[in-house]
Motif scaffolding. Structure first.
Motif, PDB file in Angstrom:
ATOM      1  N   MET A   1       0.874  -1.136   0.008  1.00 48.93           N
ATOM      2  CA  MET A   1       0.193   0.096  -0.059  1.00 48.93           C
ATOM      3  C   MET A   1       0.682   1.154  -0.029  1.00 48.93           C
ATOM      4  N   LYS A   2       2.110   0.948   0.512  1.00 47.64           N
ATOM      5  CA  LYS A   2       2.868   2.444   0.525  1.00 47.64           C
ATOM      6  C   LYS A   2       3.150   3.142  -0.704  1.00 47.64           C
ATOM      7  N   GLU A   3       2.982   2.516  -2.001  1.00 47.97           N
ATOM      8  CA  GLU A   3       3.140   3.169  -3.355  1.00 47.97           C
ATOM      9  C   GLU A   3       2.098   3.989  -3.391  1.00 47.97           C
ATOM     10  N   ARG A   4       0.627   4.079  -2.718  1.00 47.18           N
ATOM     11  CA  ARG A   4      -0.386   4.590  -2.876  1.00 47.18           C
ATOM     12  C   ARG A   4      -0.204   5.998  -1.912  1.00 47.18           C
ATOM     13  N   LEU A   5       0.894   5.996  -1.141  1.00 43.74           N
ATOM     14  CA  LEU A   5       0.883   7.160  -0.304  1.00 43.74           C
ATOM     15  C   LEU A   5       1.822   8.220  -0.711  1.00 43.74           C
ATOM     16  N   VAL A   6       1.105   9.511  -0.755  1.00 43.33           N
ATOM     17  CA  VAL A   6       1.766  10.831  -1.007  1.00 43.33           C
ATOM     18  C   VAL A   6       1.769  11.484   0.126  1.00 43.33           C
ATOM     19  N   VAL A   7       3.014  11.802   0.298  1.00 43.92           N
ATOM     20  CA  VAL A   7       2.997  12.715   1.601  1.00 43.92           C
ATOM     21  C   VAL A   7       3.509  14.166   1.158  1.00 43.92           C
ATOM     22  N   ALA A   8       2.619  15.252   1.813  1.00 46.67           N
ATOM     23  CA  ALA A   8       2.914  16.634   1.386  1.00 46.67           C
ATOM     24  C   ALA A   8       3.922  17.162   2.330  1.00 46.67           C
ATOM     25  N   LEU A   9       4.871  17.639   1.494  1.00 44.68           N
ATOM     26  CA  LEU A   9       6.097  18.459   2.274  1.00 44.68           C
ATOM     27  C   LEU A   9       5.644  19.948   2.559  1.00 44.68           C
ATOM     28  N   ASP A  10       4.680  20.294   3.240  1.00 45.85           N
ATOM     29  CA  ASP A  10       4.231  21.803   3.109  1.00 45.85           C
ATOM     30  C   ASP A  10       5.215  22.400   4.078  1.00 45.85           C
ATOM     31  N   ARG A  11       6.376  22.799   3.739  1.00 41.83           N
ATOM     32  CA  ARG A  11       7.478  23.322   4.293  1.00 41.83           C
ATOM     33  C   ARG A  11       8.290  24.638   3.625  1.00 41.83           C
ATOM     34  N   SER A  12       8.585  25.652   4.242  1.00 37.73           N
ATOM     35  CA  SER A  12       9.364  26.769   3.445  1.00 37.73           C
ATOM     36  C   SER A  12      10.992  26.305   3.526  1.00 37.73           C
ATOM     37  N   SER A  13      11.226  26.027   4.580  1.00 33.82           N
ATOM     38  CA  SER A  13      12.787  25.567   4.677  1.00 33.82           C
ATOM     39  C   SER A  13      13.153  24.411   4.123  1.00 33.82           C
ATOM     40  N   ARG A  14      14.066  24.726   3.034  1.00 32.95           N
ATOM     41  CA  ARG A  14      14.824  23.725   2.307  1.00 32.95           C
ATOM     42  C   ARG A  14      15.317  22.335   3.163  1.00 32.95           C
ATOM     43  N   ASP A  15      16.022  22.976   4.288  1.00 31.59           N
ATOM     44  CA  ASP A  15      16.603  21.829   5.106  1.00 31.59           C
ATOM     45  C   ASP A  15      15.522  20.961   5.892  1.00 31.59           C
ATOM     46  N   GLU A  16      14.537  21.605   6.197  1.00 28.68           N
ATOM     47  CA  GLU A  16      13.351  20.867   6.687  1.00 28.68           C
ATOM     48  C   GLU A  16      12.777  19.813   5.718  1.00 28.68           C
ATOM     49  N   ILE A  17      12.644  20.305   4.382  1.00 26.79           N
ATOM     50  CA  ILE A  17      12.061  19.353   3.387  1.00 26.79           C
ATOM     51  C   ILE A  17      13.037  18.366   3.246  1.00 26.79           C
ATOM     52  N   LEU A  18      14.144  18.565   3.083  1.00 28.01           N
ATOM     53  CA  LEU A  18      15.139  17.422   2.677  1.00 28.01           C
ATOM     54  C   LEU A  18      15.200  16.554   3.945  1.00 28.01           C
ATOM     55  N   ASP A 184      -7.203  19.213  11.982  1.00 21.80           N
ATOM     56  CA  ASP A 184      -6.478  20.111  11.503  1.00 21.80           C
ATOM     57  C   ASP A 184      -7.602  21.031  10.890  1.00 21.80           C
ATOM     58  N   ASP A 185      -7.382  21.678   9.806  1.00 18.79           N
ATOM     59  CA  ASP A 185      -8.589  22.162   9.124  1.00 18.79           C
ATOM     60  C   ASP A 185      -9.489  21.610   7.915  1.00 18.79           C
ATOM     61  N   GLN A 186      -8.937  20.133   7.893  1.00 17.35           N
ATOM     62  CA  GLN A 186      -9.618  19.278   7.013  1.00 17.35           C
ATOM     63  C   GLN A 186     -11.137  18.961   7.503  1.00 17.35           C
ATOM     64  N   LYS A 187     -12.054  19.227   6.810  1.00 16.55           N
ATOM     65  CA  LYS A 187     -13.324  18.993   7.158  1.00 16.55           C
ATOM     66  C   LYS A 187     -14.037  17.677   7.119  1.00 16.55           C
ATOM     67  N   ARG A 188     -13.887  17.152   5.814  1.00 14.71           N
ATOM     68  CA  ARG A 188     -14.625  15.901   5.398  1.00 14.71           C
ATOM     69  C   ARG A 188     -13.198  14.793   5.388  1.00 14.71           C
ATOM     70  N   THR A 189     -13.164  14.187   6.287  1.00 12.84           N
ATOM     71  CA  THR A 189     -12.088  13.332   6.361  1.00 12.84           C
ATOM     72  C   THR A 189     -12.297  11.865   6.120  1.00 12.84           C
ATOM     73  N   MET A 190     -11.492  11.151   5.816  1.00 10.58           N
ATOM     74  CA  MET A 190     -11.577   9.472   5.819  1.00 10.58           C
ATOM     75  C   MET A 190     -10.293   8.781   5.925  1.00 10.58           C
ATOM     76  N   SER A 191     -10.280   7.613   6.519  1.00  9.03           N
ATOM     77  CA  SER A 191      -8.947   7.143   6.553  1.00  9.03           C
ATOM     78  C   SER A 191      -8.202   6.552   5.135  1.00  9.03           C
ATOM     79  N   ALA A 192      -7.188   6.449   5.459  1.00 12.45           N
ATOM     80  CA  ALA A 192      -6.373   5.932   4.035  1.00 12.45           C
ATOM     81  C   ALA A 192      -7.011   4.717   3.434  1.00 12.45           C
ATOM     82  N   SER A 193      -7.278   3.682   4.414  1.00  9.77           N
ATOM     83  CA  SER A 193      -7.690   2.529   3.973  1.00  9.77           C
ATOM     84  C   SER A 193      -9.194   2.500   3.313  1.00  9.77           C
ATOM     85  N   ALA A 194      -9.906   3.122   4.052  1.00 10.61           N
ATOM     86  CA  ALA A 194     -11.323   3.563   3.651  1.00 10.61           C
ATOM     87  C   ALA A 194     -11.203   4.237   2.306  1.00 10.61           C
ATOM     88  N   ALA A 195     -10.259   5.212   2.040  1.00 14.59           N
ATOM     89  CA  ALA A 195     -10.282   5.821   0.750  1.00 14.59           C
ATOM     90  C   ALA A 195      -9.866   4.971  -0.510  1.00 14.59           C
TER      91      ALA A 195
END
Ligand code: C5P
Length: 224
Positions: A1-18, A184-195
């Motif tokens: 399943m991990k191939e289906r996971l996309v992680v959002a790297l929502d950061r400004s700092s290059r060091d933190e992203i890497l 967080d600020d997500q209103k309509r959520t679902m678990s990864a497996s359910a999605a």
């Protein structure tokens, strides 16, 4: 399943992203660079991740005249992005031009239908005749007819898009949360497996992983 996971790297700092990319190596199928990370760091952040062997979803949601949008897609392809997206509301000619700039098989081209931050009143105010679900389905069909590989959609739209657009159409969904996560600020959520069970090909998860003390373990736990 991990191939289906996309992680959002929502950061400004290059060091933190890497650092996040290092911590997550092998735990996710793809890393997402969005507007914040891209505007702060420019194309070199995409190159740096691709050079490390990571697959990158460049989430810049292009929306412009066909010539401009398609040249932007061509540049994203040159950077090595595995997935690029455009607003389906940019129209059929724009989407077809973007498809030509990223031919089928050379990277996935996805359409953004309706931003989940817009309610039915907001849609009416900008001139949409239909409610959000009907608008999403109309734009998903338009994206499919223009040759796009799929769409980004909220969890509550997965089933209807799958039914309307068939089994080969890619559906990527954000708004993923586990039972123990803050919404967080997500209103309509679902678990990864359910999605995934509902028909999503990819799930996008940000803060539950990037703000965890052990992001690698949190990425694995997404499916738990
Ligand atoms: O931190 P979180 O898991 O909420 O991050 C989800 C990611 O998906 C963010 O990068 C956000 O911009 C993106 N996204 C979203 N909802 C949409 C489209 C994109 O949350 N409708």
């Amino acid at each position: 399943m991990k191939e289906r996971l996309v992680v959002a790297l929502d950061r400004s700092s290059r060091d933190e992203i890497l650092a996040l990319a290092n911590a997550l190596h092998g735990a996710a199928g793809m890393l997402k660079i969005g507007l914040q990370a891209y505007v702060a760091n420019g194309p070199s952040i995409v190159r740096a991740l691709v050079d490390r062997g990571e697959k990158v979803f460049l989430d810049l949601k292009f929306h412009d005249i066909p010539n401009t949008a398609s040249h932007a897609v061509a540049e994203a392809r040159k950077l090595g992005a595995s997935i690029v997206n455009v607003h389906a509301s940019g129209g059929a000619a724009m989407m077809r031009a973007c498809r030509d700039a990223m031919p089928r098989g050379e990277g996935l081209l996805l359409g953004v239908t309706i931003l989940t931050s817009l309610g039915d009143d907001d849609l009416a105010a900008v001139g949409y005749r239909d409610d959000s679900e009907a608008s999403v389905l109309r734009l998903a069909r338009l994206a499919q007819d223009a040759g796009l590989d799929g769409v980004v959609a909220s969890p509550r739209e997965i089933a209807a898009i799958r039914k309307a657009c068939g089994s080969d159409f890619i559906i990527m969904t954000p708004g993923i949360r586990g039972a123990a996560d803050e919404s967080d600020d997500q209103k309509r959520t679902m678990s990864a497996s359910a999605a995934v069970a509902t028909g999503a090909n990819y799930v996008v998860v940000g803060r539950p992983i990037t703000e965890a003390s052990d992001p690698h373990a949190a990425a694995a736990a997404v499916w738990g």
